[in-house]
Structures are given as structure tokens and as C-alpha cells.
Design a protein around this motif. Structure first.
Motif, PDB file in Angstrom:
ATOM      1  N   GLN A  14     -20.558  62.699  37.364  1.00  0.00           N
ATOM      2  CA  GLN A  14     -19.146  62.660  36.994  1.00  0.00           C
ATOM      3  C   GLN A  14     -18.489  61.444  37.634  1.00  0.00           C
ATOM      4  O   GLN A  14     -19.013  60.882  38.596  1.00  0.00           O
ATOM      5  N   LEU A  15     -17.360  61.046  37.090  1.00  0.00           N
ATOM      6  CA  LEU A  15     -16.599  59.945  37.673  1.00  0.00           C
ATOM      7  C   LEU A  15     -16.004  60.404  38.994  1.00  0.00           C
ATOM      8  O   LEU A  15     -15.473  61.506  39.091  1.00  0.00           O
ATOM      9  N   THR A  16     -16.110  59.557  39.994  1.00  0.00           N
ATOM     10  CA  THR A  16     -15.506  59.865  41.289  1.00  0.00           C
ATOM     11  C   THR A  16     -14.981  58.574  41.897  1.00  0.00           C
ATOM     12  O   THR A  16     -15.506  57.487  41.621  1.00  0.00           O
ATOM     13  N   PRO A  17     -13.948  58.666  42.752  1.00  0.00           N
ATOM     14  CA  PRO A  17     -13.478  57.470  43.448  1.00  0.00           C
ATOM     15  C   PRO A  17     -14.568  56.976  44.402  1.00  0.00           C
ATOM     16  O   PRO A  17     -15.218  57.768  45.081  1.00  0.00           O
ATOM     17  N   THR A  18     -14.781  55.683  44.406  1.00  0.00           N
ATOM     18  CA  THR A  18     -15.789  55.082  45.266  1.00  0.00           C
ATOM     19  C   THR A  18     -15.122  54.033  46.145  1.00  0.00           C
ATOM     20  O   THR A  18     -14.436  53.150  45.632  1.00  0.00           O
ATOM     21  N   PRO A  19     -15.309  54.122  47.456  1.00  0.00           N
ATOM     22  CA  PRO A  19     -14.705  53.120  48.332  1.00  0.00           C
ATOM     23  C   PRO A  19     -15.303  51.737  48.077  1.00  0.00           C
ATOM     24  O   PRO A  19     -16.493  51.610  47.765  1.00  0.00           O
ATOM     25  N   LEU A  20     -14.461  50.720  48.197  1.00  0.00           N
ATOM     26  CA  LEU A  20     -14.904  49.344  48.025  1.00  0.00           C
ATOM     27  C   LEU A  20     -14.995  48.656  49.371  1.00  0.00           C
ATOM     28  O   LEU A  20     -14.202  48.941  50.277  1.00  0.00           O
ATOM     29  N   SER A  21     -15.902  47.733  49.490  1.00  0.00           N
ATOM     30  CA  SER A  21     -15.992  46.949  50.723  1.00  0.00           C
ATOM     31  C   SER A  21     -14.788  46.013  50.800  1.00  0.00           C
ATOM     32  O   SER A  21     -14.147  45.715  49.775  1.00  0.00           O
ATOM     33  N   ASP A  22     -14.477  45.537  51.995  1.00  0.00           N
ATOM     34  CA  ASP A  22     -13.374  44.593  52.164  1.00  0.00           C
ATOM     35  C   ASP A  22     -13.598  43.334  51.345  1.00  0.00           C
ATOM     36  O   ASP A  22     -12.684  42.796  50.744  1.00  0.00           O
ATOM     37  N   GLU A  23     -14.834  42.893  51.279  1.00  0.00           N
ATOM     38  CA  GLU A  23     -15.169  41.688  50.512  1.00  0.00           C
ATOM     39  C   GLU A  23     -14.873  41.892  49.023  1.00  0.00           C
ATOM     40  O   GLU A  23     -14.307  41.028  48.368  1.00  0.00           O
ATOM     41  N   THR A  24     -15.260  43.031  48.501  1.00  0.00           N
ATOM     42  CA  THR A  24     -15.001  43.330  47.094  1.00  0.00           C
ATOM     43  C   THR A  24     -13.508  43.409  46.824  1.00  0.00           C
ATOM     44  O   THR A  24     -13.014  42.884  45.835  1.00  0.00           O
ATOM     45  N   ARG A  25     -12.770  44.070  47.698  1.00  0.00           N
ATOM     46  CA  ARG A  25     -11.320  44.183  47.525  1.00  0.00           C
ATOM     47  C   ARG A  25     -10.655  42.818  47.538  1.00  0.00           C
ATOM     48  O   ARG A  25      -9.739  42.568  46.763  1.00  0.00           O
ATOM     49  N   ARG A  26     -11.104  41.931  48.409  1.00  0.00           N
ATOM     50  CA  ARG A  26     -10.515  40.588  48.469  1.00  0.00           C
ATOM     51  C   ARG A  26     -10.789  39.800  47.186  1.00  0.00           C
ATOM     52  O   ARG A  26      -9.963  39.024  46.747  1.00  0.00           O
ATOM     53  N   SER A  27     -11.952  40.006  46.594  1.00  0.00           N
ATOM     54  CA  SER A  27     -12.308  39.238  45.405  1.00  0.00           C
ATOM     55  C   SER A  27     -11.673  39.787  44.128  1.00  0.00           C
ATOM     56  O   SER A  27     -11.723  39.116  43.100  1.00  0.00           O
ATOM     57  N   LEU A  28     -11.068  40.949  44.161  1.00  0.00           N
ATOM     58  CA  LEU A  28     -10.466  41.530  42.960  1.00  0.00           C
ATOM     59  C   LEU A  28      -9.316  40.695  42.417  1.00  0.00           C
ATOM     60  O   LEU A  28      -9.079  40.643  41.224  1.00  0.00           O
ATOM     61  N   GLY A  29      -8.574  40.060  43.285  1.00  0.00           N
ATOM     62  CA  GLY A  29      -7.414  39.279  42.870  1.00  0.00           C
ATOM     63  C   GLY A  29      -7.755  37.897  42.331  1.00  0.00           C
ATOM     64  O   GLY A  29      -6.893  37.192  41.850  1.00  0.00           O
ATOM     65  N   LYS A  30      -9.004  37.511  42.386  1.00  0.00           N
ATOM     66  CA  LYS A  30      -9.400  36.153  41.956  1.00  0.00           C
ATOM     67  C   LYS A  30      -9.719  36.095  40.508  1.00  0.00           C
ATOM     68  O   LYS A  30     -10.118  36.945  39.850  1.00  0.00           O
TER      69      LYS A  30
END
Length: 80
Positions: free
Chosen positions: A64-80
């Protein structure tokens, strides 16, 4: 038509599990109770799908779909 991310984790998971099970998209849609077009859109990575229907397909494979934590690196790259 906008390019969809065909390589997102959910679309890859469903596509590979369906193929491992030797099912056609039509058979998967029939067994899960969702439309054939929905299965095609899901496997092609369409971004705006109803989560309840996505879960309907995933539950067939025991997931099933579940919330998955993101690494800090991944979170920083989301805005690019």
C-alpha cells in the motif's frame, strides 16, 4: 501531452510485478476492479491518479502507499 515520469517507484513496481505474474494490463485491471486505462496511466507514471485506486492495485500485490521519509540530500534537491 506532458511527459510523465515512467520510471517512478510506483509505476515501476506495478509494471514489474504484473510482468512477473505473467499478466496483461487487461487481466490486472479485471482482477483489481480498476479500469484498463487506469492501469495504463499508472504504469506510465501519470502524476495525478486517485490514491484509493492506486492502493486497490497495490493491495493486490500485498502493498500500500505509505509516507516515506526522505534524506536531507533528497529534500534539498527537490527544489532544483
Amino acid at each position: 501531452m506532458k511527459n510523465w515520469n515512467r520510471n517512478n517507484a510506483t509505476s515501476e513496481f506495478v509494471r514489474s510485478r504484473r510482468k512477473e505474474s505473467k499478466m496483461t494490463q487487461f487481466e490486472l485491471s479485471d482482477l483489481t476492479g480498476v479500469g484498463l486505462r487506469f492501469v495504463r496511466d499508472l504504469e506510465q507514471g501519470k502524476p495525478n491518479l486517485m490514491t484509493d485506486k492506486v492502493n486497490q492495485v497495490l493491495l493486490f500485490f500485498g502493498h500500500q502507499l505509505t509516507p516515506t521519509p526522505l534524506s536531507d540530500e533528497t529534500r534539498r534537491s527537490l527544489g532544483k
